[in-house]
Design an enzyme around this catalytic site. Structure first.
Site, PDB file in Angstrom:
ATOM      1  N   GLU A   1       0.838  -1.208   0.000  1.00 38.86           N
ATOM      2  CA  GLU A   1       0.000   0.000   0.000  1.00 38.86           C
ATOM      3  C   GLU A   1       0.867   1.251   0.000  1.00 38.86           C
ATOM      4  OE1 GLU A   1      -2.926  -0.048   3.085  1.00 38.86           O
ATOM      5  OE2 GLU A   1      -4.061  -1.655   2.127  1.00 38.86           O
TER       6      GLU A   1
ATOM      7  N   ARG B   1      -4.055  -8.286 -17.397  1.00 35.58           N
ATOM      8  CA  ARG B   1      -5.288  -7.570 -17.059  1.00 35.58           C
ATOM      9  C   ARG B   1      -4.954  -6.534 -16.007  1.00 35.58           C
ATOM     10  NH1 ARG B   1      -9.209 -10.644 -19.627  1.00 35.58           N
ATOM     11  NH2 ARG B   1     -10.553  -8.879 -19.265  1.00 35.58           N
TER      12      ARG B   1
END
Ligand SMILES: *Cc1c(COP(=O)(O)O)cnc(C)c1O
Length: 418
Positions: free
Chosen positions: A58, A237
């Protein structure tokens, strides 16, 4: 034909391994003409399957909330730098999980709930996330939608400017999922400037063509550029948001912590690989060949009486109204699938049938170009399509199977990249 080895998966979960192998065979034996699909390289696939999937990160390079980012930071920085160089933009965020969350982050960066957004209507070729009613973007924001002209199949920029002046959107999307023609970025930019809106160019479908110089670039015209990485760009993707320096902070804050948690580092790595591949001179040839194939196919389809929206294509995509062939898009797509041609049923502008049973089919040439097919193969594909649709009309399953066999035969010489 390549069969994935999957040694560990075969031991641990043979059921799943068998399904993956069956899908690999299916992908090998069918003409992949779904306009949003492609085949990644072995290198991109390698990166996707790495231990990078184990890591939480993060934050952004140099500003993380978790330890152990010694190698993750340079991977993400590499992806960012390669995208900046390839597209020539100030700032790139490579963390969006896919195209739809990337677009949602753009709303979060610039709008409050209830604010006005303008995008192309889904049945006209726009994307769900450009404000269509069933999408969160159409429910949480006030969406005004534009379309294409009935006679030309192209955006009516004068009508769009009038609509923008009347509705005063804060955000304008250009781009879409079923647009066979070049997007006029300078014209959209002039309309956005005129009404003080932020212009987002959603180049999900054409990013590879833009990178390879086969479609004009939105850089210098759009404030924000949103793209998936898995369509013509031929990566994993995923998605990227690119923008001018002025909007960098707003975009980054919207992606994390606004919308997402930890980035998918294995995807980031594979995006970096795909961008490296897209920067090679051969990718320019690839992009040009995609368009040459689409135009050759359009010509062959027109010669067989197919009704192409806008009369042809400038990019990788062809949208066909099948009304004059006497078959709906849905039964046509199913018959073509049986005949080894994989595409999707699609609404056409001003469609008189229902979205779940529309008049058209949509197809593209990015994937078959990756496999090495050329202009000379397109007349056969148009003939197979014509034959399959005629066969379906007389419930002639033998002909559909005969076409599937001919396609399998052709594709033996054009193996998947991996
Ligand atoms: C494919 C696409 C998206 C969404 O991408 P997903 O990865 O399917 O969420 C967004 N915008 C456009 C124009 C697209 O074609």
């Amino acid at each position: 034909m390549h069969v994935p080895a999957l040694p560990a998966l075969t031991i641990v979960d043979p059921q799943l391994a068998a399904l993956v192998r069956a899908e690999a065979t299916r992908q090998h034996e069918t003409l992949r003409m779904i306009a949003s699909e492609n085949y990644v390289s072995a290198a991109v696939l390698d990166a996707t399957g790495t231990i990078l999937t184990n890591k939480y990160s993060e934050g952004y390079p140099g500003r993380r909330y978790y330890e152990g980012q010694r190698f993750i930071d340079p991977i993400e920085t590499l992806a960012i730098d390669r995208a900046r160089t390839l597209f020539g933009v100030d700032h790139v965020n490579v963390q969006p999980y896919s195209g739809s969350p990337a677009n949602l982050a753009v709303y979060l960066a610039f709008l409050e709930p209830g604010d006005t957004v303008m995008g192309m209507a889904l049945p006209m070729g726009g994307h769900l996330t450009h404000g269509w009613s069933v999408s969160a973007t159409g429910r949480w924001f006030r969406a005004v939608q534009y379309g294409v002209r009935r006679d030309t199949g192209r955006v009516d920029l004068d009508e769009m400017r009038d609509l923008a002046r009347r509705e005063r959107p804060k955000l304008i999307f250009c781009g879409g999922t079923a647009m066979p023609r070049t997007i006029d970025f300078p014209a959209f930019a002039s309309i956005a400037r005129d009404v003080g809106a932020v212009l987002v160019a959603d180049i999900a479908h054409i990013a590879g063509l833009v990178a390879g110089g086969a479609h004009p670039s939105p850089v210098g015209h759009a404030d924000v550029i949103s793209t998936t990485t898995h369509k013509t760009l031929r990566g994993p993707r995923g998605a990227m948001l690119m923008c001018t320096a002025a909007h960098a902070r707003a975009i980054d804050k919207a992606v994390f912590p606004g919308l997402q948690g930890g980035p998918h580092n294995h995807t980031t790595a594979a995006i970096a690989v795909a961008l490296h591949e897209a920067a090679q001179p051969s990718f320019r040839d690839y992009a040009r060949q995609i368009v040459a194939n689409a135009q050759a196919l359009a010509e062959a389809l027109l010669a067989r009486g197919f009704d192409l929206i806008s009369g042809g294509t400038d990019n990788h995509l062809i949208l066909i109204d099948l009304t004059n062939k006497g078959l709906g898009g849905k039964p046509a797509a199913a018959a073509l699938d049986r005949a080894g041609i994989e595409l999707n049923y699609n609404t056409v502008p001003y469609d008189t049938r229902k979205p779940f049973d529309p008049s058209g089919i949509r197809l593209g040439t990015a994937a078959l170009t990756t496999r090495g097919l050329r202009e000379s193969h397109m007349p056969d594909i148009a003939r197979w399509m014509d034959e399959a649709i005629a066969a379906r009309r007389r419930d002639d399953e033998t002909s559909l199977d005969r076409i599937a066999a001919e396609i399998r035969e052709l594709l033996i010489d054009f193996p998947l990249p991996c």
